[in-house]
Design a protein around this motif. Structure first.
Motif: not given
Length: 303
Positions: A126-142, A147-153
């Motif tokens: 499982d992976f947790l991505a820590v970031e302060v910038y909302t655009p980066g988080l939104a692009q990560t979510i994209q 990739n139909k991943l269930t192991n990233v937040r």
């Protein structure tokens, strides 16, 4: 009418600091949670390693955030800003992912290329991505959705707070810090994330034998990272003494003079790790290669 009416939001201040209360997007004052670090006037007592840039979302990023942030972005209780973490909040990976698996935390995940690639290649982790910038988080979510991943937040949060209170002690198998802002001007060095006060925070969340991985393309920061990890009694460098002298990336950087004063002085310390195979080659790293910059990898094992 009360003799002491509650002041309008525009007039509210943090009573501990005397500073105006921060604003939410609609302009109202963000409440300061009683008992929190902010209420005690200690929030950001030290310089942070980031400067807030634009947070506006548009197009597909906005759509991805609207459609999937409820399930893919960790809902963190705040106490003064949208990057702070209430000190009483503790993240449960088992509850979030619905299983027990090794947890990898990437600090400063950017646009999510590294964490999404790793999650795709390692479905048992499982992976947790820590970031302060909302655009980066939104692009990560994209990318997570594509990739139909269930192991990233993802989580929007200031890294030291994540490491000091949000994550349970010994709950993480790896912490990644890839290409953090080098803050290369001397007067800005104090803003660097990886310094002596950062190592104990990483050590706190790592399980015994866990790994702290770092990478940078800035030689002076690489030396600082190496010193921080080496000086910490909580870590061991499994590559101690390796890749020194002519084989050292630091020697190569000094000879090239691309990002430091040109010198023939060899690096007789070494301790550099080979390139981490689990780190995908991102556009950022490609640009560093094209500019002639040297890439430094480090790995420290939690004692």
């Amino acid at each position: 009418m009360s003799e002491n009416p509650v002041p309008e939001p525009s007039a509210r201040v943090n009573t501990s600091t005397g500073q105006p209360a921060p604003r939410t997007e609609d302009g109202s004052a963000r409440p300061v949670t009683p008992g929190s670090q902010a209420a005690e006037g200690t929030y950001r007592a030290q310089p942070v390693s980031f400067v807030r840039r634009g947070t506006r979302l548009q197009g597909r990023r906005q759509q991805a955030w609207d459609d999937h942030s409820d399930t893919l972005a960790v809902d963190v209780p705040r106490h003064i800003s949208d990057t702070s973490v209430h000190p009483e909040y503790v993240f449960s990976a088992a509850e979030e992912f619905g299983r027990t698996a090794p947890l990898v935390v990437e600090i400063g995940s950017g646009l999510g290329d590294a964490v999404v690639y790793a999650a795709k290649e390692n479905p048992a982790m499982d992976f947790l991505a820590v970031e302060v910038y909302t655009p980066g988080l939104a692009q990560t979510i994209q990318k997570i959705v594509a990739n139909k991943l269930t192991n990233v937040r993802v989580v929007q949060a200031n890294a030291p707070e994540v490491l000091s209170t949000m994550l349970p002690t010994g709950s993480v198998s790896q912490v990644w810090v890839f290409f953090p802002d080098p803050w290369h001007k001397t007067k800005h060095n104090k803003r660097r994330m990886v310094k002596d006060t950062f190592a104990p925070l990483v050590a706190r969340v790592l399980s015994p034998g866990g790994t702290w991985r770092l990478a940078t393309d800035w030689s002076t920061y690489a030396e600082q990272m190496r010193e921080v990890g080496t000086d910490s009694k909580e870590f061991t460098n499994p590559h101690d003494g390796e890749r020194k002298s002519a084989e050292s990336p630091l020697t190569q950087a000094r000879l090239s003079g691309v990002d430091c004063e040109q010198s023939n002085e060899p690096d007789d310390i070494g301790g550099w790790a080979p390139r981490f195979d689990g780190r995908v080659l991102t556009s950022f790293e490609n640009k560093a290669h094209k500019a002639g910059r040297v890439i430094f990898d480090l790995a420290f094992r939690r004692n």
